[in-house]
Design an enzyme around this catalytic site. Structure first.
Site, PDB file in Angstrom:
ATOM      1  CG  ASP A 175      -2.035   0.979   1.161  1.00 40.09           C
ATOM      2  OD1 ASP A 175      -2.354   1.444   0.039  1.00 40.09           O
ATOM      3  OD2 ASP A 175      -2.613   1.305   2.212  1.00 40.09           O
ATOM      4  CG  ASN A 199      -7.332  -2.495  -6.335  1.00 40.61           C
ATOM      5  OD1 ASN A 199      -6.331  -3.182  -6.198  1.00 40.61           O
ATOM      6  ND2 ASN A 199      -7.715  -1.617  -5.410  1.00 40.61           N
TER       7      ASN A 199
END
Length: 257
Positions: free
Chosen positions: A24, A72
């Protein structure tokens, strides 16, 4: 009170067998440098290389990288398109390096939603490395923990429907056998970068007993020392004695000689 241990007492047996990583912070890393988000994704590839190298040197059985979650797809279309192209490029460029280093590559997730071009690259990469006996590298792409459990339960439901299985025979072990990565050890260390402290629907079943390690580093800045520090923290947690990143680095160097 914990005490510092000597290197001679630190062996590979105390290390995690399966590490999961939520990579991340690519976008925020790029923004901090005044660059577009895609610049961060590309920079993150180098961090992947370093992490795989470090895990391999340590003799870790498996490492699973969360590359693209099922959520996503909600990102801007242009960013998703760039991510898919980057995935294809990295697969094509890196698979020979993985094969040379005896690393087995597996792509886990609902890959049928990818383009036929990307699906072909995935099959080629997995086939090339399928007989390798070193580190197992799982790349979670279009993956979600809920999806994984759902597909496992659905497969068992089909068996019940066909009369090949009794509903009362379904237990945790049977469900686990239908999950992705069922042949690998459960995750014992989960690492998430960028300072976020959540698991984002990642490997919900497999991380049931994992230690969670959160670092403020953005993913592109993650390197071998970063992994060594995370593993040292894990050893200290599991074994209740002191351990440093330098000791883990020493183990890496031993494996590299």
């Amino acid at each position: 009170m914990t005490s510092q241990i000597n290197n001679e007492f630190l062996s590979l047996d105390v290390l995690p067998k399966h590490i999961a990583v939520i990579m991340d912070g690519n976008g925020r890393w790029a923004k901090a440098q005044g660059k577009p988000r895609v610049f961060g994704h590309k920079a993150g590839v180098d961090a992947v290389r370093k992490t795989i190298s470090a895990a391999s040197k340590l003799g870790i059985n498996a490492i699973t990288l969360f590359a693209f979650s099922s959520e996503n797809w909600r990102r801007p279309e242009e960013e998703v398109s760039v991510l898919m192209e980057l995935f294809i490029t990295v697969l094509s460029r890196e698979v020979k390096r993985l094969h040379k280093n005896n690393i087995q590559l597996r792509i886990i997730g609902e890959t049928s939603q990818f383009s036929s071009r990307l699906q072909k690259k995935i099959v080629e990469a997995e086939t090339l490395t399928s007989e390798n006996t070193g580190l197992v590298l799982n790349v979670a792409a279009n993956y979600g923990g809920k999806w994984d459990i759902t597909q496992a339960v659905r497969r068992l439901a089909y068996q019940v429907e066909r009369g090949n299985l009794q509903a009362d025979d379904i237990d945790e072990d049977l469900i686990a056998s239908k999950l992705t990565m069922s042949d690998l050890p459960e995750v014992d260390l989960m690492i998430r970068t960028s300072g976020e402290c959540r698991i984002s629907n990642f490997m919900l079943w497999q991380m049931a007993y994992a230690e969670f390690y959160f670092t403020d580093q953005y993913w592109p800045d993650f390197n071998e020392q970063s992994l060594a520090d995370a593993v040292a923290w894990f050893v200290s947690r599991e074994r209740r004695f002191g351990c440093t990143g330098e000791q883990i680095q020493a183990l890496m160097n031993e494996k590299d000689q």
